[in-house]
Design a protein around this motif. Structure first.
Motif, short mmCIF file in Angstrom:
data_model
loop_
_atom_site.label_atom_id
_atom_site.label_comp_id
_atom_site.label_asym_id
_atom_site.label_seq_id
_atom_site.Cartn_x
_atom_site.Cartn_y
_atom_site.Cartn_z
N ALA A 110 0.86 -1.19 0.00
CA ALA A 110 0.00 0.00 0.00
C ALA A 110 0.89 1.23 0.00
CB ALA A 110 -0.91 0.01 1.23
N ALA A 145 -1.98 2.18 -10.58
CA ALA A 145 -3.26 1.61 -10.15
C ALA A 145 -4.33 1.83 -11.23
CB ALA A 145 -3.71 2.22 -8.82
N ASP A 149 -2.48 -3.38 -7.70
CA ASP A 149 -3.81 -3.43 -7.09
C ASP A 149 -3.77 -2.78 -5.70
OD1 ASP A 149 -6.51 -4.14 -7.23
OD2 ASP A 149 -6.17 -5.98 -6.10
N PRO A 181 -3.72 -0.06 -2.65
CA PRO A 181 -4.41 1.20 -2.33
C PRO A 181 -3.43 2.36 -2.21
CG PRO A 181 -4.27 -0.19 -0.39
CD PRO A 181 -3.73 -1.00 -1.53
N CYS A 182 -3.91 3.55 -2.54
CA CYS A 182 -3.13 4.78 -2.45
C CYS A 182 -3.91 5.77 -1.59
CB CYS A 182 -2.93 5.41 -3.83
SG CYS A 182 -2.16 4.32 -5.04
N VAL A 183 -3.28 6.24 -0.52
CA VAL A 183 -3.92 7.17 0.39
C VAL A 183 -3.15 8.48 0.39
CG1 VAL A 183 -4.50 7.64 2.81
CG2 VAL A 183 -4.83 5.34 1.87
N GLU A 216 -10.63 4.56 -7.95
CA GLU A 216 -11.28 3.78 -6.89
C GLU A 216 -10.29 3.23 -5.87
OE1 GLU A 216 -11.94 -0.36 -9.43
OE2 GLU A 216 -13.60 1.02 -9.14
N LYS A 217 -9.02 3.18 -6.20
CA LYS A 217 -7.98 2.72 -5.25
C LYS A 217 -7.31 3.91 -4.55
CE LYS A 217 -7.92 -1.78 -5.82
NZ LYS A 217 -7.99 -2.72 -4.74
N PHE A 256 -9.87 1.60 4.75
CA PHE A 256 -9.59 1.60 3.31
C PHE A 256 -8.40 0.70 3.00
CE2 PHE A 256 -7.59 3.46 -0.52
CZ PHE A 256 -8.66 3.41 -1.40
N LEU A 257 -7.34 0.84 3.79
CA LEU A 257 -6.15 0.00 3.56
C LEU A 257 -6.47 -1.47 3.78
CD1 LEU A 257 -3.38 2.20 5.25
CD2 LEU A 257 -3.75 1.83 2.79
N CYS A 285 -8.71 -3.00 0.91
CA CYS A 285 -8.12 -3.12 -0.42
C CYS A 285 -7.10 -4.25 -0.51
CB CYS A 285 -7.46 -1.80 -0.82
SG CYS A 285 -8.62 -0.49 -1.20
#
Length: 179
Positions: free
Chosen positions: A99, A120, A126, A128-130, A160-161, A174-175, A178
């Motif tokens: 992530a 992504a 795949d 997640p990106c925060v 969406e990621k 979220f993390l 995903c």
């Protein structure tokens, strides 16, 4: 989870950035996540890595073999990985991470998280990106991403990621969701 954190090697001009970077580092350690980052000891990089280490977590620093950057290396890294240059460093951090999180930072931070968002979007990762939106730091970028959709250069599913938030519960969920 191995989380690549991109952020400033300086602290910025508001104490809230350092405080929340330390909060994020403490949260990472408490959750058992491993920090992967640029390896510096100062700024937000130092705040997040110190908090992970102080709370019993693991920290992997990835630094290029550049003297001016090596001088800033954190002395307490759990693991140190040297790369030949910044491009190799970026690729190594992406390869190691499950992530990606961007705290406030400058052009380098924006470059690194933008690269991962693009990967992504193309389904090349795949993960997640925060964007940790401390004090509204990432609201202008949120407007740009929304503008891309509105102007027809991106679709909602392209992002969406991606999560832009300052709420630690939302970020954690979220993390986790995903994975």
């Amino acid at each position: 989870m191995h989380i690549a954190v991109y952020c400033g090697s300086v602290s910025g001009n508001q104490e809230i950035y350092t405080e929340k970077a330390a909060l994020f580092g403490r949260w990472m350690a408490e959750q058992g996540h491993v920090l992967i980052y640029g390896g510096a000891q100062g700024g937000l990089m130092g705040a997040v890595s110190n908090a992970v280490l102080e709370n019993g977590g693991k920290v992997i620093g990835v630094l290029p073999a550049v003297e001016s950057i090596q001088k800033r290396r954190h002395p307490g890294l759990t693991e140190y990985i040297e790369t030949k240059d910044m491009a190799e460093r970026k690729a190594k951090m992406i390869a190691l991470a499950d992530a990606f999180v961007a705290l406030p930072g400058g052009p380098g931070t924006l470059d690194e998280i933008s690269d991962v968002i693009s990967l992504a979007r193309l389904h090349l990762t795949d993960a997640p990106c925060v964007l940790f939106d401390m004090n509204g730091f990432y609201q202008p970028l949120k407007n740009v991403l929304e503008g891309m959709e509105k102007a027809g250069f991106a679709e909602p599913e392209d992002f969406e990621k991606v999560l832009i938030s300052e709420d630690m519960k939302e970020i954690g969920a979220f993390l986790s969701g995903c994975q």
